[in-house]
Design a protein around this motif. Structure first.
Motif: not given
Length: 157
Positions: A127-128, A131
């Motif tokens: 997820d990081c 982004q």
């Protein structure tokens, strides 16, 4: 040597004391870093989970300063994110994703086991990275896609 043991070696070389069985049950924390000391909760179930938590606490050693326990403060939130990114890069990194792909470990469970991280840690890292790099990042002769889902493509020359 496991990745957890490698992190313990890193801590030793940095003169960081690690208490692996500390009672943090009165808090919501599984790990804590302060002034060259890491405390890991005694109730952490596996060495894999311990490694993920130790990586984040070492991330605080390298990226944080002061007391950041109050996570309502935006500055503290940013420091927490920097420490987590350090941990994701230390334990996984884009190269780790490529290594898992090359080893044909493509399901989330297989990839997490291969990288010696928990499935939750892997998902948080992805997820990081999504982004940070979305929709993809190119490294060497590979493209790692994060949108619409995780995929790796080798570029033939």
């Amino acid at each position: 040597m496991t990745k957890y043991e490698e992190l313990l070696e890193t801590a030793l070389h940095e003169n960081i004391t690690v208490y692996e069985n500390y009672d943090l049950s009165d808090t919501r924390l599984k790990g804590l870093y302060c002034d060259g000391v890491v405390a890991l909760d005694e109730n952490i179930a596996t060495q894999t989970e311990k490694g993920c938590i130790l990586a984040e606490e070492l991330g605080h050693h390298y990226t944080s300063s002061g007391n950041i326990l109050d996570q309502t403060d935006i500055g503290n939130q940013k420091q927490e994110l920097r420490a987590r990114l350090w941990a994701y890069n230390k334990k996984i990194g884009i190269q780790g994703i490529l290594n898992a792909y090359k080893a044909r470990r493509t399901s989330p469970e297989e990839m997490a086991e291969f990288l010696e991280v928990t499935p939750e840690f892997l998902q948080d890292a992805l997820d990081c990275y999504r982004q940070k790099y979305s929709p993809y990042v190119k490294i060497d002769s590979y493209i790692v896609f994060f949108e619409p889902c995780l995929a790796v493509m080798e570029i033939k020359r």
